[in-house]
Design an enzyme around this catalytic site. Structure first.
Site, mmCIF file in Angstrom:
data_model
loop_
_atom_site.group_PDB
_atom_site.id
_atom_site.type_symbol
_atom_site.label_atom_id
_atom_site.label_comp_id
_atom_site.label_asym_id
_atom_site.label_seq_id
_atom_site.Cartn_x
_atom_site.Cartn_y
_atom_site.Cartn_z
ATOM 1 N N ASN A 108 42.940 -15.675 54.062
ATOM 2 C CA ASN A 108 41.691 -15.852 53.318
ATOM 3 C C ASN A 108 41.371 -17.338 53.196
ATOM 4 O O ASN A 108 42.266 -18.149 52.956
ATOM 5 C CB ASN A 108 41.910 -15.247 51.923
ATOM 6 C CG ASN A 108 40.645 -15.090 51.103
ATOM 7 O OD1 ASN A 108 39.636 -14.586 51.606
ATOM 8 N ND2 ASN A 108 40.687 -15.497 49.848
ATOM 9 N N GLU A 130 43.796 -20.209 51.723
ATOM 10 C CA GLU A 130 43.434 -21.617 51.909
ATOM 11 C C GLU A 130 44.505 -22.424 52.635
ATOM 12 O O GLU A 130 44.970 -23.451 52.153
ATOM 13 C CB GLU A 130 43.059 -22.239 50.560
ATOM 14 C CG GLU A 130 41.924 -21.469 49.896
ATOM 15 C CD GLU A 130 41.536 -21.980 48.507
ATOM 16 O OE1 GLU A 130 42.177 -22.913 48.010
ATOM 17 O OE2 GLU A 130 40.589 -21.433 47.937
ATOM 18 N N GLU A 170 35.087 -13.209 48.098
ATOM 19 C CA GLU A 170 34.887 -13.893 46.811
ATOM 20 C C GLU A 170 33.452 -14.383 46.657
ATOM 21 O O GLU A 170 33.204 -15.491 46.171
ATOM 22 C CB GLU A 170 35.833 -15.098 46.690
ATOM 23 C CG GLU A 170 37.287 -14.760 46.917
ATOM 24 C CD GLU A 170 38.248 -15.933 46.681
ATOM 25 O OE1 GLU A 170 37.821 -16.958 46.120
ATOM 26 O OE2 GLU A 170 39.415 -15.804 47.058
ATOM 27 N N HIS A 209 32.028 -18.678 48.649
ATOM 28 C CA HIS A 209 31.510 -19.352 47.451
ATOM 29 C C HIS A 209 30.351 -20.240 47.913
ATOM 30 O O HIS A 209 30.567 -21.335 48.431
ATOM 31 C CB HIS A 209 32.599 -20.197 46.788
ATOM 32 C CG HIS A 209 33.708 -19.362 46.236
ATOM 33 N ND1 HIS A 209 33.526 -18.537 45.147
ATOM 34 C CD2 HIS A 209 34.991 -19.197 46.631
ATOM 35 C CE1 HIS A 209 34.662 -17.907 44.891
ATOM 36 N NE2 HIS A 209 35.563 -18.290 45.784
ATOM 37 N N ASP A 261 30.056 -15.611 45.579
ATOM 38 C CA ASP A 261 29.152 -15.971 44.486
ATOM 39 C C ASP A 261 28.201 -17.037 45.009
ATOM 40 O O ASP A 261 28.468 -17.676 46.031
ATOM 41 C CB ASP A 261 29.859 -16.390 43.187
ATOM 42 C CG ASP A 261 30.898 -17.478 43.331
ATOM 43 O OD1 ASP A 261 30.872 -18.213 44.342
ATOM 44 O OD2 ASP A 261 31.732 -17.630 42.424
HETATM 45 C C1 XIL Z 1 39.731 -19.260 40.469
HETATM 46 C C2 XIL Z 1 39.528 -18.383 39.258
HETATM 47 O O1 XIL Z 1 38.273 -17.766 39.351
HETATM 48 C C3 XIL Z 1 39.627 -19.206 38.003
HETATM 49 O O2 XIL Z 1 39.570 -18.377 36.855
HETATM 50 C C4 XIL Z 1 40.937 -19.982 38.010
HETATM 51 O O3 XIL Z 1 41.009 -20.795 36.880
HETATM 52 C C5 XIL Z 1 41.051 -20.824 39.262
HETATM 53 O O4 XIL Z 1 40.934 -19.984 40.395
HETATM 54 N N1 XIL Z 1 39.151 -19.491 45.550
HETATM 55 C C6 XIL Z 1 40.174 -18.621 45.259
HETATM 56 C C7 XIL Z 1 40.363 -18.134 43.871
HETATM 57 O O5 XIL Z 1 40.840 -18.127 46.166
HETATM 58 O O6 XIL Z 1 41.707 -17.885 43.556
HETATM 59 C C8 XIL Z 1 39.774 -19.083 42.862
HETATM 60 O O7 XIL Z 1 39.802 -18.436 41.606
HETATM 61 C C9 XIL Z 1 38.351 -19.464 43.248
HETATM 62 C C10 XIL Z 1 38.332 -20.156 44.577
#
Ligand code: XIL
Length: 369
Positions: free
Chosen positions: A212, A171, A276, A248, A278
């Site tokens: 990422n 990020e 990641e 996400h 979802d």
């Molecule tokens: C999130 C985890 O899933 C949580 O359990 C934690 O509390 C906060 O971070 N993008 C990312 C991840 O790169 O590290 C994040 O993970 C979700 C968003």
């Protein structure tokens, strides 16, 4: 307890020596690994059985759930051939005080992966939200550079040969595509990104190094900016091997031309990865929303499979019982491919169906399954 940890660590080390090292080759294709002993009870085919051998299929994982719930570990081990530590490798968790490392959580996951013939995708060396509180913004640039370099070097060296890829920077970009205003940018300047990649590469030249981000899955302004950033880094000889697309997503949205977007990154000569995925649903969950969600999961998998540079497809948790979504996105949930009782949802069926459609390499109809 301490003794148990030592035994676990020793076991994990032994396993790495036995067969972990080969897994981290920089090649796109998965290197040969010993086959897992045939299961004593037959189980239905899983994602990892159907995924082409050149693409890893992973999930974010958290050791706490393994300890609480045996079924969680069983499914994680049988369904996926890669895991990403969800939180255990973040800086604030690994190094809660200066030079004091708590490796247990990360070691547990790496050991689990090796026992289950899985690769580990390391997450993350420098994340926007994971910097420990003891890192003092008042420190000089030299001091900050030194703690950052020491941290990156310590972590990558510890897992050298056992982590196939790292999210090196997570990020780094703002929504408008500019470099995010972080302590590192302010104190070290934009060159901090290249520096972290170089330190990571020096500590494990065999690991694949990724940048990422989120909001870059489709053709967005941020994706345009990331493309230019990666182009510049590669031009300058910085060891950036891949770009991670967090993915996400929301059930009612659609990334714009994801295939075309992944392809333009691949044209820079880097790998791409879904890191990641979802798909969160506005609660309450309904059958119709689950179907839309399934279609989106399928679409992201299709995009990955359509681009030969796509080396892994990772979901951010696999069960609604353990997903981060309800805690971070008010009003949303049910984002995963298994429900809270670990029953596969339409999204899982859609992924399996998509994988079954892959023609076999011999051209003799659909592939395995
Ligand atoms: C999130 C985890 O899933 C949580 O359990 C934690 O509390 C906060 O971070 N993008 C990312 C991840 O790169 O590290 C994040 O993970 C979700 C968003």
């Amino acid at each position: 307890m301490a003794l148990v940890l030592v035994v676990v660590a020793l076991l994990a080390t032994g396993l790495a020596v036995a067969y972990g090292i080969e897994r981290t080759s920089g090649d796109r294709a998965l290197p040969a690994v010993p086959t897992v002993p045939a299961p004593t009870v037959s189980r239905p085919p899983a994602l990892r059985d159907l995924m082409p051998p050149t693409v890893r299929v992973g999930s974010a994982a958290d050791g706490r759930w393994m300890s609480l719930d045996a079924e969680y570990g069983e499914l994680l081990g049988s369904e996926f051939d890669a895991i990403t530590p969800e939180n255990a490798m973040k800086w604030a968790n690994l190094e809660p005080s200066p030079d004091v490392y708590t490796w247990a959580g990360a070691d547990q996951l790496v050991g689990f992966a090796e026992q289950h013939d899985q690769s580990v995708y390391g997450h993350t060396l420098l994340g926007r939200t994971d910097v420990p509180r003891w890192v003092d913004p008042q420190w000089s640039a030299d001091q900050l550079r030194a703690v950052l370099r020491d941290h990156v070097t310590a972590v990558v060296s510890r897992y050298r040969g056992r982590v196939w890829a790292w999210d090196v920077i997570n990020e780094a970009l703002d929504e408008d595509g500019s470099l995010r205003d972080t302590l590192w940018l302010r104190k070290l300047g934009p060159g901090y990104i290249a520096e972290v990649f170089r330190w990571a590469h020096a500590a494990d030249p065999g690991a694949r190094l990724f940048i990422n981000d989120y909001g870059v899955e489709g053709r967005t302004r941020k994706a345009d900016a990331l493309l230019e950033l990666v182009r510049e880094l590669r031009r300058a000889g910085v060891p950036v091997d891949g770009v991670g697309f967090q993915s996400h997503l929301r059930w009612d949205e659609q990334p714009r031309d994801m295939v075309g977007n992944l392809r333009r990154f691949a044209q820079l000569g880097v790998s791409v990865a879904i890191t990641e995925l979802d798909v969160r649903i506005a609660l309450p969950e309904t059958a119709a929303k689950r179907e839309r969600q399934a279609a989106l999961y399928r679409q992201v998998l299709q995009a990955c499979l359509a681009v030969p540079a796509c080396v892994s497809f990772t979901v951010w948790g696999f069960t609604d019982a353990r997903s981060w979504i309800p805690g971070y996105h008010a009003g949303y949930g049910a984002a995963c491919i298994f429900d809270a009782a670990l029953v596969p949802k339409p999204a899982h069926a859609a992924l399996m169906d998509q994988l079954r459609r892959i023609p076999s390499p011999t051209g003799a109809g659909p592939g395995p399954g």
